[in-house]
Design an enzyme around this catalytic site. Structure first.
Site, PDB file in Angstrom:
ATOM      1  N   THR A   1       6.045   1.881   6.100  1.00 29.14           N
ATOM      2  CA  THR A   1       4.684   1.589   6.546  1.00 29.14           C
ATOM      3  C   THR A   1       4.278   2.578   7.634  1.00 29.14           C
ATOM      4  OG1 THR A   1       3.215   0.081   7.752  1.00 29.14           O
ATOM      5  CG2 THR A   1       5.546  -0.276   8.075  1.00 29.14           C
TER       6      THR A   1
ATOM      7  N   ASP B   1       6.609  -5.689   5.540  1.00 25.03           N
ATOM      8  CA  ASP B   1       7.119  -7.039   5.761  1.00 25.03           C
ATOM      9  C   ASP B   1       6.892  -7.957   4.553  1.00 25.03           C
ATOM     10  OD1 ASP B   1       4.418  -6.940   6.194  1.00 25.03           O
ATOM     11  OD2 ASP B   1       4.410  -8.320   7.890  1.00 25.03           O
TER      12      ASP B   1
ATOM     13  N   GLY C   1      -3.046   0.380  11.809  1.00 26.80           N
ATOM     14  CA  GLY C   1      -1.871  -0.185  12.478  1.00 26.80           C
ATOM     15  C   GLY C   1      -1.735  -1.693  12.397  1.00 26.80           C
TER      16      GLY C   1
ATOM     17  N   GLU D   1      -6.956  -0.468  15.328  1.00 28.83           N
ATOM     18  CA  GLU D   1      -7.860  -1.390  14.616  1.00 28.83           C
ATOM     19  C   GLU D   1      -7.620  -2.848  15.007  1.00 28.83           C
ATOM     20  OE1 GLU D   1      -7.095  -0.931  10.405  1.00 28.83           O
ATOM     21  OE2 GLU D   1      -5.062  -1.736  10.564  1.00 28.83           O
TER      22      GLU D   1
ATOM     23  N   ASP E   1       2.420   1.735   9.859  1.00 25.66           N
ATOM     24  CA  ASP E   1       2.198   0.906  11.058  1.00 25.66           C
ATOM     25  C   ASP E   1       3.421   0.835  11.973  1.00 25.66           C
ATOM     26  OD1 ASP E   1      -0.205   0.376   9.763  1.00 25.66           O
ATOM     27  OD2 ASP E   1       0.496  -1.520   8.934  1.00 25.66           O
TER      28      ASP E   1
ATOM     29  N   ARG F   1     -19.845   7.741  20.800  1.00 25.59           N
ATOM     30  CA  ARG F   1     -19.737   7.866  19.333  1.00 25.59           C
ATOM     31  C   ARG F   1     -18.373   7.359  18.869  1.00 25.59           C
ATOM     32  NH1 ARG F   1     -23.614  11.496  17.326  1.00 25.59           N
ATOM     33  NH2 ARG F   1     -25.385  11.257  18.715  1.00 25.59           N
TER      34      ARG F   1
ATOM     35  N   THR G   1       6.717  -7.096   1.356  1.00 23.14           N
ATOM     36  CA  THR G   1       7.674  -6.704   0.308  1.00 23.14           C
ATOM     37  C   THR G   1       9.067  -7.223   0.645  1.00 23.14           C
ATOM     38  OG1 THR G   1       6.389  -4.735  -0.198  1.00 23.14           O
ATOM     39  CG2 THR G   1       8.704  -4.683  -0.838  1.00 23.14           C
TER      40      THR G   1
ATOM     41  N   GLY H   1       0.824  -1.213   0.000  1.00 23.64           N
ATOM     42  CA  GLY H   1       0.000   0.000   0.000  1.00 23.64           C
ATOM     43  C   GLY H   1       0.851   1.254   0.000  1.00 23.64           C
TER      44      GLY H   1
HETATM   45  O1  F6P Z   1      -0.230  -1.465   6.436  1.00 25.28           O
HETATM   46  C1  F6P Z   1      -0.776  -0.194   6.276  1.00 25.28           C
HETATM   47  C2  F6P Z   1      -2.273  -0.239   6.421  1.00 25.28           C
HETATM   48  O2  F6P Z   1      -2.788   1.066   6.234  1.00 25.28           O
HETATM   49  C3  F6P Z   1      -2.785  -0.837   7.718  1.00 25.28           C
HETATM   50  O3  F6P Z   1      -2.680   0.031   8.814  1.00 25.28           O
HETATM   51  C4  F6P Z   1      -4.199  -1.199   7.333  1.00 25.28           C
HETATM   52  O4  F6P Z   1      -4.677  -2.248   8.142  1.00 25.28           O
HETATM   53  C5  F6P Z   1      -4.049  -1.651   5.914  1.00 25.28           C
HETATM   54  O5  F6P Z   1      -2.858  -1.070   5.419  1.00 25.28           O
HETATM   55  C6  F6P Z   1      -5.205  -1.264   5.014  1.00 25.28           C
HETATM   56  O6  F6P Z   1      -5.009  -1.824   3.761  1.00 25.28           O
HETATM   57  P1  F6P Z   1      -5.830  -1.394   2.480  1.00 25.28           P
HETATM   58  O7  F6P Z   1      -5.252  -0.141   1.933  1.00 25.28           O
HETATM   59  O8  F6P Z   1      -5.684  -2.540   1.547  1.00 25.28           O
HETATM   60  O9  F6P Z   1      -7.256  -1.181   2.912  1.00 25.28           O
END
Ligand code: F6P
Length: 375
Positions: free
Chosen positions: A135, A113, A180, A232, A137, A276, A115, A14
């Site tokens: 990343t 990781d 994350g 998340e 994360d 909320r 890649t 990503g």
């Molecule tokens: O690894 C980066 C990340 O943004 C994560 O935090 C998230 O869980 C995931 O990629 C989301 O992936 P996608 O862009 O495929 O929805």
């Protein structure tokens, strides 16, 4: 045909703030300092498989330092060892041959990781690879920081700051869900930076009762609002992570997400304030990188160029104790760096009375001081 050395470059997985800054630094440094030409692959490993390249020269990388995303495009689906467009076929040998045909002396792969794992396998097949840790994360082993993390923390912190004022006005419990994956770095750092009252991370499973007690305690003390930063990947004690969807054909198909809403539903019966949820989502990956990420990405890129030039391949650029260095790709591949329970930022959060949504954590944690390496 020019006899200058050539190096390939791709952005795997990503996107992330800082990718363009690394592309710029690798390209400028290789062209100028090392007399090496640079070939960019479009859409990560997909471009490598489908033979889609772009020559990277000064005009292409000029003015991109501050741009979010990646000028090369991204794909989080293409794994040359399991290529989804050909029924999971292993096309790695064709990829290696293609790189030889292009006369590439190495390929620089920017990614996480997954890649690094692919890069390691190519290195083993004789295609020299250098990794650069990307990343939001911050979950790659071998490096104290990945580029993109600081930008994501900055965006999440600003969002929580804004949620803070509306929570205060309406006397609400506001849950903010960060990204994350399986690590809580973004939630922890944005949570501390924003003064969140409760921080929930995958490394410390939560109890809804303990979270409700933290909110009710604040209400009894006269604070009629509570801010909860939840990663998340956070999960309840003895429970599972919340999966938003699975992405077919992705090397890592599970997409986490939605724990903020699950938690809100459970919390409503146990507290008197309205609850909320805001899910920050891809906002954390978009836009311009912070100055820290711009400088880190530039330093990583220049270091990667020097590694390629010195034929120091099979390794990933890393930041350790404030110094640039490199680590073997096989030490990084397919591993996740979660937050160790003795991390000083956890002790720091606890020192300012932050709840981790559990009554057990204090016991595990007792005796740890908020000292030591911070990242
Ligand atoms: O690894 C980066 C990340 O943004 C994560 O935090 C998230 O869980 C995931 O990629 C989301 O992936 P996608 O862009 O495929 O929805």
């Amino acid at each position: 045909m020019s006899k200058r050395k050539r190096v390939g470059l791709l952005t795997g997985g990503g996107d992330c703030p800082g990718l363009n800054a690394v592309i710029r630094a690798v390209t400028k440094s290789l062209l100028q300092q090392h007399d090496v030409d640079v070939v960019g692959f479009e859409d990560g490993f997909l471009g490598l498989i489908e033979r889609r390249t772009r020559t990277l020269s000064f005009p292409e990388v000029s003015g991109i330092l501050t741009q979010g995303g990646t000028i090369l495009g991204a794909s989080n689906k293409a794994n040359p060892f399991n290529y989804y467009r050909r029924g999971g076929a292993d096309v790695s040998a064709q990829v290696v041959k293609y790189c030889k045909d292009l006369r590439l002396s190495a390929v620089v792969a920017l990614g996480g990781d997954g890649t690094m794992s692919i890069a390691h396998r190519f290195q083993e097949m004789g295609l020299p690879m250098v990794g650069v840790p990307k990343t939001i994360d911050n979950d790659l082993v071998g490096t104290d920081r990945t580029f993109g993390f600081d930008s994501a923390v900055t965006i999440a912190t600003e969002a929580i700051d804004r949620i803070h004022t509306t929570a205060q006005s309406h006397h609400r419990i506001m849950i903010v869900e960060t990204m994350g994956r399986y690590a809580g770095w973004i939630a922890l750092y944005a949570g501390v930076a924003s003064g969140s009252d409760v921080i929930l991370i995958p490394e410390i499973p939560y109890s809804v009762d303990a979270i409700a007690e933290a909110c009710n305690q604040r209400a009894r003390a006269g604070q009629q609002f509570t801010i909860i930063a939840v990663a998340e990947g956070a999960k309840p004690e003895g429970g599972e992570q919340t999966v938003e969807q699975t992405v077919e054909d992705s090397p890592d198909p599970v997409r986490l997400g939605g724990v903020g809403h699950v938690l809100a539903n459970e919390l409503r019966d146990l507290v008197s304030s309205e609850v909320r949820t805001t899910v920050l989502g891809h906002m954390q990956r978009g836009g311009t990188p912070t100055p820290f990420d711009r400088t880190l990405s530039t330093a990583f890129g220049a270091y990667a160029a020097a590694m390629v030039s010195a034929e120091e391949t099979g390794r990933m650029v890393a930041l350790q104790g404030g110094r640039l260095t490199s680590v073997p790709l096989d030490e990084v591949a397919n591993k996740t760096r979660t937050i160790p329970l003795d991390h000083p930022m956890l002790a720091t959060a606890q020192a300012v009375n932050t709840s981790f949504g559990t009554s057990d954590f204090a016991l595990e944690f007792s005796g740890t001081e908020p000292t030591g390496r911070m990242c």
